[in-house]
Motif scaffolding. Structure first.
Motif, PDB file in Angstrom:
ATOM      1  N   ALA A  36      11.961   4.492   0.672  1.00 39.11           N
ATOM      2  CA  ALA A  36      10.500   4.462   0.772  1.00 39.11           C
ATOM      3  C   ALA A  36      10.058   3.858   2.098  1.00 39.11           C
ATOM      4  CB  ALA A  36       9.913   3.673  -0.393  1.00 39.11           C
ATOM      5  N   ALA A  37      10.686   2.772   2.508  1.00 37.38           N
ATOM      6  CA  ALA A  37      10.317   2.132   3.776  1.00 37.38           C
ATOM      7  C   ALA A  37      10.625   3.040   4.957  1.00 37.38           C
ATOM      8  CB  ALA A  37      11.052   0.800   3.916  1.00 37.38           C
ATOM      9  N   SER A  38      11.744   3.730   4.914  1.00 33.20           N
ATOM     10  CA  SER A  38      12.086   4.605   6.038  1.00 33.20           C
ATOM     11  C   SER A  38      11.142   5.801   6.112  1.00 33.20           C
ATOM     12  CB  SER A  38      13.535   5.067   5.936  1.00 33.20           C
ATOM     13  OG  SER A  38      13.713   5.899   4.809  1.00 33.20           O
ATOM     14  N   SER A  39      10.705   6.322   4.977  1.00 36.19           N
ATOM     15  CA  SER A  39       9.765   7.451   5.012  1.00 36.19           C
ATOM     16  C   SER A  39       8.408   6.994   5.543  1.00 36.19           C
ATOM     17  CB  SER A  39       9.622   8.090   3.636  1.00 36.19           C
ATOM     18  OG  SER A  39       9.040   7.190   2.725  1.00 36.19           O
ATOM     19  N   GLN A  40       7.995   5.772   5.192  1.00 38.67           N
ATOM     20  CA  GLN A  40       6.742   5.248   5.748  1.00 38.67           C
ATOM     21  C   GLN A  40       6.863   5.040   7.246  1.00 38.67           C
ATOM     22  OE1 GLN A  40       5.898   1.730   3.493  1.00 38.67           O
ATOM     23  NE2 GLN A  40       4.891   2.848   1.857  1.00 38.67           N
ATOM     24  N   ALA A  41       7.982   4.536   7.701  1.00 34.19           N
ATOM     25  CA  ALA A  41       8.195   4.332   9.133  1.00 34.19           C
ATOM     26  C   ALA A  41       8.199   5.666   9.867  1.00 34.19           C
ATOM     27  CB  ALA A  41       9.500   3.584   9.361  1.00 34.19           C
ATOM     28  N   ALA A  42       8.802   6.676   9.266  1.00 27.59           N
ATOM     29  CA  ALA A  42       8.829   7.999   9.891  1.00 27.59           C
ATOM     30  C   ALA A  42       7.425   8.576   9.987  1.00 27.59           C
ATOM     31  CB  ALA A  42       9.735   8.933   9.103  1.00 27.59           C
ATOM     32  N   ALA A  43       6.619   8.398   8.952  1.00 31.77           N
ATOM     33  CA  ALA A  43       5.245   8.902   8.985  1.00 31.77           C
ATOM     34  C   ALA A  43       4.432   8.180  10.057  1.00 31.77           C
ATOM     35  CB  ALA A  43       4.591   8.721   7.614  1.00 31.77           C
ATOM     36  N   LEU A  44       4.617   6.879  10.169  1.00 32.96           N
ATOM     37  CA  LEU A  44       3.911   6.114  11.198  1.00 32.96           C
ATOM     38  C   LEU A  44       4.336   6.555  12.589  1.00 32.96           C
ATOM     39  CD1 LEU A  44       1.998   3.781  11.906  1.00 32.96           C
ATOM     40  CD2 LEU A  44       3.977   2.277  11.842  1.00 32.96           C
ATOM     41  N   ALA A  45       5.615   6.777  12.783  1.00 29.53           N
ATOM     42  CA  ALA A  45       6.113   7.221  14.087  1.00 29.53           C
ATOM     43  C   ALA A  45       5.564   8.602  14.437  1.00 29.53           C
ATOM     44  CB  ALA A  45       7.634   7.242  14.083  1.00 29.53           C
ATOM     45  N   LYS A  46       5.488   9.486  13.454  1.00 28.52           N
ATOM     46  CA  LYS A  46       4.948  10.826  13.699  1.00 28.52           C
ATOM     47  C   LYS A  46       3.482  10.743  14.078  1.00 28.52           C
ATOM     48  CE  LYS A  46       4.416  15.373  11.675  1.00 28.52           C
ATOM     49  NZ  LYS A  46       4.554  16.201  10.499  1.00 28.52           N
ATOM     50  N   THR A  47       2.714   9.902  13.387  1.00 33.12           N
ATOM     51  CA  THR A  47       1.298   9.728  13.719  1.00 33.12           C
ATOM     52  C   THR A  47       1.140   9.168  15.125  1.00 33.12           C
ATOM     53  OG1 THR A  47       0.783   9.351  11.398  1.00 33.12           O
ATOM     54  CG2 THR A  47      -0.835   8.610  12.996  1.00 33.12           C
ATOM     55  N   ALA A  48       1.935   8.163  15.456  1.00 32.57           N
ATOM     56  CA  ALA A  48       1.862   7.570  16.794  1.00 32.57           C
ATOM     57  C   ALA A  48       2.213   8.603  17.856  1.00 32.57           C
ATOM     58  CB  ALA A  48       2.787   6.363  16.879  1.00 32.57           C
ATOM     59  N   TRP A  49       3.229   9.409  17.611  1.00 30.94           N
ATOM     60  CA  TRP A  49       3.621  10.424  18.573  1.00 30.94           C
ATOM     61  C   TRP A  49       2.524  11.467  18.744  1.00 30.94           C
ATOM     62  CZ3 TRP A  49       6.748  10.618  22.386  1.00 30.94           C
ATOM     63  CH2 TRP A  49       7.007  11.829  23.005  1.00 30.94           C
ATOM     64  N   THR A  50       1.866  11.844  17.664  1.00 28.28           N
ATOM     65  CA  THR A  50       0.766  12.806  17.742  1.00 28.28           C
ATOM     66  C   THR A  50      -0.371  12.241  18.583  1.00 28.28           C
ATOM     67  OG1 THR A  50       1.346  13.698  15.583  1.00 28.28           O
ATOM     68  CG2 THR A  50      -0.866  14.162  16.379  1.00 28.28           C
TER      69      THR A  50
END
Length: 96
Positions: A36-50
């Protein structure tokens, strides 16, 4: 004596089994928390990259919004500062 030893061995085996099952449940819960923590981190990273990738468009949008807000404020201030004229003054264009 053999039955007493067998009973004690059975209870020990049950207790050991319970401990092992409890440990397995805790390991599984930890695994789920990590996923769960890694999926949240991945979503945050994707948003930041966008945001980083689209920064020019975001800057243009913010600039347009600030410009529109400034123009609206200027127009509203100009209308509020105008004096009202009576019907004759309006009809003669302010000459009387």
């Amino acid at each position: 004596m053999t039955s007493a030893g067998a009973d004690k061995a059975g209870r020990t085996a049950e207790a050991t089994s319970a401990v092992v099952h409890g440990a397995a449940r805790r390991v599984q819960a930890g695994r789920e928390a990590v996923v769960a923590a890694s999926s949240q981190a991945a979503a945050l990273a994707k948003t930041a990259w966008t945001v980083i990738a689209q920064r020019k468009f975001i800057a243009v949008g913010v600039g347009a919004g600030v410009s529109a807000l400034g123009a609206t404020s200027y127009v509203a201030g100009r209308r509020a500062g105008r004096r009202t004229h009576g019907p004759i003054t309006r009809m003669t264009g302010g000459r009387i």
